[in-house]
Scaffold this active site. Structure first.
Site, PDB file in Angstrom:
ATOM      1  CB  THR A 184      -0.952  -0.011   1.204  1.00  0.00           C
ATOM      2  OG1 THR A 184      -1.761  -1.191   1.126  1.00  0.00           O
ATOM      3  CG2 THR A 184      -1.844   1.215   1.226  1.00  0.00           C
ATOM      4  CB  VAL A 185       3.758   2.335   2.053  1.00  0.00           C
ATOM      5  CG1 VAL A 185       4.802   3.433   2.015  1.00  0.00           C
ATOM      6  CG2 VAL A 185       2.984   2.379   3.363  1.00  0.00           C
ATOM      7  CE  LYS A 232      -6.361  -4.444  -1.245  1.00  0.00           C
ATOM      8  NZ  LYS A 232      -5.010  -4.762  -0.872  1.00  0.00           N
TER       9      LYS A 232
END
Length: 98
Positions: free
Chosen positions: A16-17, A37
């Protein structure tokens, strides 16, 4: 259209980062950014998931789409089965990306 896939084999490893960082760089360069996603696991209805976290980190210019949400923090196919829900299929992802 350029497609970048961020993938990993475990949880809490930075997908995610990393996605947010790539999105932020693209936004800063004036690009349009959409994050898909396919399956969000481990969060309930109304709770923020990874797509919302990408927007929080990268900025409001990111368009996000989440195809499915399963309550248990498991591999998506397992989480879908245990929830009695249909899993996300590859053609679902391809169609959404198109």
């Amino acid at each position: 259209m350029t497609v970048i896939v961020v993938s990993g084999t475990g949880t809490e490893i930075g997908k995610t980062v990393t996605t947010a960082a790539v999105a932020a760089v693209a936004l800063a360069a004036g690009r349009k950014v959409a994050v898909l996603k396919p399956a969000q696991t481990g969060v309930g209805p109304g709770e923020p998931g990874d797509a919302q976290e990408v927007t929080r980190l990268a900025g409001e210019g990111v368009t996000t789409l989440e195809l499915a949400r399963f309550p248990e923090p498991l591999a998506p196919n397992t989480a879908a089965r245990r929830a009695g829900m249909a899993p996300v299929r590859p053609h679902d992802v391809a169609d959404a990306a198109a």
